[in-house]
Design a protein around this motif. Structure first.
Motif, PDB file in Angstrom:
ATOM      1  N   GLN A 230      58.517  19.126  39.597  1.00  0.00           N
ATOM      2  CA  GLN A 230      57.928  20.459  39.678  1.00  0.00           C
ATOM      3  C   GLN A 230      56.415  20.384  39.895  1.00  0.00           C
ATOM      4  OE1 GLN A 230      59.564  23.248  39.740  1.00  0.00           O
ATOM      5  NE2 GLN A 230      61.588  22.659  38.955  1.00  0.00           N
ATOM      6  N   LYS A 231      55.883  21.396  40.528  1.00  0.00           N
ATOM      7  CA  LYS A 231      54.429  21.493  40.636  1.00  0.00           C
ATOM      8  C   LYS A 231      53.839  21.649  39.232  1.00  0.00           C
ATOM      9  CE  LYS A 231      50.648  24.152  42.682  1.00  0.00           C
ATOM     10  NZ  LYS A 231      50.280  25.340  43.491  1.00  0.00           N
ATOM     11  N   PRO A 232      52.857  20.827  38.860  1.00  0.00           N
ATOM     12  CA  PRO A 232      52.328  20.888  37.488  1.00  0.00           C
ATOM     13  C   PRO A 232      51.673  22.237  37.173  1.00  0.00           C
ATOM     14  CG  PRO A 232      51.575  18.907  38.643  1.00  0.00           C
ATOM     15  CD  PRO A 232      52.195  19.794  39.680  1.00  0.00           C
ATOM     16  N   VAL A 233      51.826  22.655  35.942  1.00  0.00           N
ATOM     17  CA  VAL A 233      51.059  23.785  35.410  1.00  0.00           C
ATOM     18  C   VAL A 233      50.034  23.185  34.450  1.00  0.00           C
ATOM     19  CG1 VAL A 233      51.138  25.818  33.937  1.00  0.00           C
ATOM     20  CG2 VAL A 233      52.843  25.510  35.747  1.00  0.00           C
ATOM     21  N   VAL A 234      48.778  23.416  34.725  1.00  0.00           N
ATOM     22  CA  VAL A 234      47.688  22.676  34.082  1.00  0.00           C
ATOM     23  C   VAL A 234      47.212  23.381  32.808  1.00  0.00           C
ATOM     24  CG1 VAL A 234      45.391  21.679  34.434  1.00  0.00           C
ATOM     25  CG2 VAL A 234      46.981  21.880  36.371  1.00  0.00           C
ATOM     26  N   VAL A 235      47.003  22.583  31.754  1.00  0.00           N
ATOM     27  CA  VAL A 235      46.442  23.101  30.492  1.00  0.00           C
ATOM     28  C   VAL A 235      44.930  23.179  30.650  1.00  0.00           C
ATOM     29  CG1 VAL A 235      46.160  22.696  28.017  1.00  0.00           C
ATOM     30  CG2 VAL A 235      48.328  22.107  29.150  1.00  0.00           C
ATOM     31  N   ARG A 236      44.393  24.396  30.599  1.00  0.00           N
ATOM     32  CA  ARG A 236      42.950  24.610  30.785  1.00  0.00           C
ATOM     33  C   ARG A 236      42.196  24.794  29.473  1.00  0.00           C
ATOM     34  NH1 ARG A 236      41.458  22.766  35.673  1.00  0.00           N
ATOM     35  NH2 ARG A 236      42.942  23.437  37.255  1.00  0.00           N
ATOM     36  N   GLY A 237      42.844  25.426  28.511  1.00  0.00           N
ATOM     37  CA  GLY A 237      42.160  25.668  27.243  1.00  0.00           C
ATOM     38  C   GLY A 237      43.140  25.921  26.118  1.00  0.00           C
ATOM     39  N   THR A 238      42.764  25.525  24.907  1.00  0.00           N
ATOM     40  CA  THR A 238      43.606  25.770  23.733  1.00  0.00           C
ATOM     41  C   THR A 238      42.726  26.173  22.553  1.00  0.00           C
ATOM     42  OG1 THR A 238      43.497  23.493  22.890  1.00  0.00           O
ATOM     43  CG2 THR A 238      45.231  23.983  24.494  1.00  0.00           C
ATOM     44  N   GLY A 239      43.314  26.876  21.619  1.00  0.00           N
ATOM     45  CA  GLY A 239      42.605  27.241  20.395  1.00  0.00           C
ATOM     46  C   GLY A 239      43.587  27.559  19.284  1.00  0.00           C
ATOM     47  N   GLU A 240      43.214  27.258  18.054  1.00  0.00           N
ATOM     48  CA  GLU A 240      44.046  27.560  16.886  1.00  0.00           C
ATOM     49  C   GLU A 240      43.170  28.185  15.807  1.00  0.00           C
ATOM     50  OE1 GLU A 240      46.545  24.322  15.450  1.00  0.00           O
ATOM     51  OE2 GLU A 240      46.224  23.307  17.361  1.00  0.00           O
ATOM     52  N   SER A 241      43.775  28.975  14.965  1.00  0.00           N
ATOM     53  CA  SER A 241      42.993  29.588  13.887  1.00  0.00           C
ATOM     54  C   SER A 241      43.941  30.190  12.851  1.00  0.00           C
ATOM     55  CB  SER A 241      42.084  30.691  14.433  1.00  0.00           C
ATOM     56  OG  SER A 241      42.862  31.705  15.037  1.00  0.00           O
ATOM     57  N   GLY A 261      41.227  32.649  20.540  1.00  0.00           N
ATOM     58  CA  GLY A 261      40.984  33.045  21.921  1.00  0.00           C
ATOM     59  C   GLY A 261      39.614  32.613  22.402  1.00  0.00           C
ATOM     60  N   GLU A 262      38.613  32.780  21.553  1.00  0.00           N
ATOM     61  CA  GLU A 262      37.260  32.357  21.935  1.00  0.00           C
ATOM     62  C   GLU A 262      37.216  30.847  22.192  1.00  0.00           C
ATOM     63  OE1 GLU A 262      34.760  35.835  19.481  1.00  0.00           O
ATOM     64  OE2 GLU A 262      34.895  33.794  18.685  1.00  0.00           O
ATOM     65  N   GLN A 263      37.913  30.076  21.354  1.00  0.00           N
ATOM     66  CA  GLN A 263      37.963  28.624  21.546  1.00  0.00           C
ATOM     67  C   GLN A 263      38.644  28.280  22.873  1.00  0.00           C
ATOM     68  OE1 GLN A 263      40.111  27.173  18.153  1.00  0.00           O
ATOM     69  NE2 GLN A 263      38.560  27.836  16.690  1.00  0.00           N
ATOM     70  N   LEU A 289      48.955  45.153  20.607  1.00  0.00           N
ATOM     71  CA  LEU A 289      47.719  45.918  20.742  1.00  0.00           C
ATOM     72  C   LEU A 289      46.543  45.186  20.086  1.00  0.00           C
ATOM     73  CD1 LEU A 289      47.362  49.736  20.496  1.00  0.00           C
ATOM     74  CD2 LEU A 289      45.754  48.293  19.258  1.00  0.00           C
ATOM     75  N   CYS A 290      46.747  44.708  18.861  1.00  0.00           N
ATOM     76  CA  CYS A 290      45.659  43.999  18.168  1.00  0.00           C
ATOM     77  C   CYS A 290      45.319  42.689  18.867  1.00  0.00           C
ATOM     78  CB  CYS A 290      46.054  43.729  16.716  1.00  0.00           C
ATOM     79  SG  CYS A 290      45.934  45.169  15.639  1.00  0.00           S
ATOM     80  N   THR A 291      46.331  42.000  19.401  1.00  0.00           N
ATOM     81  CA  THR A 291      46.069  40.727  20.076  1.00  0.00           C
ATOM     82  C   THR A 291      45.249  40.941  21.340  1.00  0.00           C
ATOM     83  OG1 THR A 291      48.148  39.825  19.213  1.00  0.00           O
ATOM     84  CG2 THR A 291      47.139  38.661  21.052  1.00  0.00           C
ATOM     85  N   LEU A 292      45.578  41.959  22.112  1.00  0.00           N
ATOM     86  CA  LEU A 292      44.811  42.239  23.332  1.00  0.00           C
ATOM     87  C   LEU A 292      43.344  42.500  22.998  1.00  0.00           C
ATOM     88  CD1 LEU A 292      47.404  44.488  25.182  1.00  0.00           C
ATOM     89  CD2 LEU A 292      46.553  42.277  25.992  1.00  0.00           C
ATOM     90  N   GLU A 293      43.107  43.279  21.950  1.00  0.00           N
ATOM     91  CA  GLU A 293      41.723  43.563  21.556  1.00  0.00           C
ATOM     92  C   GLU A 293      41.011  42.300  21.096  1.00  0.00           C
ATOM     93  OE1 GLU A 293      41.782  46.569  18.584  1.00  0.00           O
ATOM     94  OE2 GLU A 293      42.160  48.205  20.008  1.00  0.00           O
ATOM     95  N   ASN A 294      41.661  41.507  20.265  1.00  0.00           N
ATOM     96  CA  ASN A 294      41.003  40.334  19.694  1.00  0.00           C
ATOM     97  C   ASN A 294      40.838  39.197  20.684  1.00  0.00           C
ATOM     98  OD1 ASN A 294      40.562  40.432  16.459  1.00  0.00           O
ATOM     99  ND2 ASN A 294      42.206  41.825  17.075  1.00  0.00           N
ATOM    100  N   LEU A 295      41.680  39.143  21.713  1.00  0.00           N
ATOM    101  CA  LEU A 295      41.483  38.150  22.776  1.00  0.00           C
ATOM    102  C   LEU A 295      40.360  38.560  23.718  1.00  0.00           C
ATOM    103  CD1 LEU A 295      45.131  37.107  23.795  1.00  0.00           C
ATOM    104  CD2 LEU A 295      43.465  35.760  22.497  1.00  0.00           C
ATOM    105  N   GLY A 296      39.959  39.828  23.643  1.00  0.00           N
ATOM    106  CA  GLY A 296      38.827  40.285  24.449  1.00  0.00           C
ATOM    107  C   GLY A 296      39.196  41.010  25.727  1.00  0.00           C
ATOM    108  N   PHE A 297      40.454  41.437  25.860  1.00  0.00           N
ATOM    109  CA  PHE A 297      40.837  42.178  27.061  1.00  0.00           C
ATOM    110  C   PHE A 297      40.301  43.608  27.033  1.00  0.00           C
ATOM    111  CE2 PHE A 297      43.898  38.712  27.221  1.00  0.00           C
ATOM    112  CZ  PHE A 297      43.803  38.357  28.560  1.00  0.00           C
ATOM    113  N   CYS A 298      39.962  44.083  25.849  1.00  0.00           N
ATOM    114  CA  CYS A 298      39.303  45.381  25.707  1.00  0.00           C
ATOM    115  C   CYS A 298      38.579  45.353  24.366  1.00  0.00           C
ATOM    116  CB  CYS A 298      40.306  46.534  25.771  1.00  0.00           C
ATOM    117  SG  CYS A 298      41.616  46.448  24.532  1.00  0.00           S
TER     118      CYS A 298
END
Length: 385
Positions: A230-241, A261-263, A289-298
């Motif tokens: 398969q065409k690779p799907v690349v890991v660009r960033g990770t974060g845990e909290s 998300g910031e990490q 809803l809370c995840t979208l806000e805290n990830l920074g989408f709004c």
């Protein structure tokens, strides 16, 4: 030195049935292992790293699962932080591969939650958590902790039940395009609001379903993945909290996704505005809803306007959970692995009516535990180039 851009997801498989009373969780994981390795173009002998967790896992699960699969991996990780575990396992596998501790990581999950009639959302917050002594006597359950966050969001920002309902409506539409989804009949905002109240203000259709299920993800170096099927799907960033009571009165609507998300976005060198889709743990509509806000989408307080009237549907400002999510497709207790699998599928393309057009970058975010009490968060940024 960061592993961003050097690690890839090479194989995936989602157990297609939502009802498997004739299987054990290990059988489901065994079948998913076979199919994911076939997807990648690898064999069981290539696996030298094992990452796993389950609803019933204990300290010996990686050992028992190794015996069941008849493998002897040189790297084992059975960390269990709830539903976000498998998103974090991708980060753990990436770090281990980057450090030379293993070459091919196998991430596994399997569950017969529906067949076992497992009560997931109505469990209490007791157990061995000493802080629970201040909540359990008042009847705090998992769903009521999420309802408390929803009430707080409504109090602070004027968010409405109609806006929460629109999350369920968009997700069900996506599920109607997924032949394997458990719930495929379209629903309306009125259907959600007229469904019975489970924990005010959350209605039945604000809550995830319960199914059987499982999945497998194969992680390896980008260099090795380039030579696979398969065409690779690349890991660009990770974060845990984590988020918890902070020995006081924490802000209920600031969740672990903010830190993780910031990490992840910092590691990737990207921002929420760059993402073409998101797969987000949707135990309840308020979780999305809370995840979208805290990830920074709004901004905080703007989540209601962001999701209403198809804002997170296919063709909307940010398609979320195109597979139908835990609200309609599958939720077998710990849903994190399906967030990774659907993000990879979307980045590979070719999903027909539920394909997000032009998908090149995706964010997957898992939540484990009790929003409002204590929970984990894990964020993963993926790209197809």
């Amino acid at each position: 030195m960061s592993f961003s851009g050097k690690i890839a997801i090479a194989g995936i498989h989602e157990y297609e049935s939502r009802w498997a009373p004739d299987k054990t969780s290990f059988q489901i994981m065994g079948e998913c292992t076979r199919e994911a390795l076939t997807d990648a173009g690898l064999t069981l002998s290539d696996v030298d790293g094992l990452f796993c967790a389950s609803m019933a896992s204990d300290a010996m699960m990686p050992v028992q699962l190794s015996e069941y699969l008849n493998i002897k991996p040189r790297y084992l990780d059975g960390s269990n932080i709830g539903g976000s575990s498998f998103v974090s396992h991708v980060a753990h596998a990436a770090a281990a591969i980057h450090a030379g501790l293993c070459d091919v990581g196998l991430i596994l999950y399997g569950s017969t939650a529906a067949s076992d009639a497992m009560a997931i959302g109505t469990g209490n917050s007791g157990g061995r958590d000493p802080g629970a002594a201040f909540n359990t006597p008042y009847g705090m359950t998992l769903v009521s902790s999420y309802a408390m966050v929803a009430h707080r969001h409504m109090h602070e920002y004027g968010t409405t039940s109609e806006q929460l309902a629109d999350i369920a409506v968009s997700t069900r539409h996506h599920a109607s395009l997924n032949p394997h989804a458990k719930m495929q009949n379209p629903i309306t905002r009125a259907d959600v609001l007229e469904s019975r109240v489970i924990a005010d203000p959350l209605h039945l259709l604000d809550c995830c379903i319960i199914s059987d299920g499982g999945g497998a993800v194969i992680v390896t170096s980008l260099e090795r993945a380039k030579d696979l099927r398969q065409k690779p799907v690349v890991v660009r960033g990770t974060g845990e909290s984590v988020a918890h009571r902070e020995i006081g009165a924490p802000d209920l609507t600031t969740i672990a996704a903010k830190q993780s998300g910031e990490q992840a976005f910092a590691m990737a060198g990207l921002s929420p505005a760059d993402m073409h889709l998101a797969t987000i743990y949707d135990s309840f509509t308020i979780t999305v809803l809370c995840t979208l806000e805290n990830l920074g989408f709004c901004k905080k307080g703007e989540g209601g306007a962001f999701v209403e009237n198809g804002g997170i549907g296919l063709g909307g400002r940010l398609p979320v959970n195109p597979d139908g999510g835990g609200l309609s497709s599958n939720h077998s207790g710990m849903r994190g692995i399906f967030l990774v699998i659907e993000a990879v599928r979307q980045l590979r393309g070719g999903l027909g009516a539920r394909q997000v057009e032009g998908a090149e970058l995706a964010v997957a975010h898992g939540t484990g535990g009790y929003l409002g009490l204590m929970h984990s968060g894990a964020t993963l940024i993926l790209s197809n180039s």
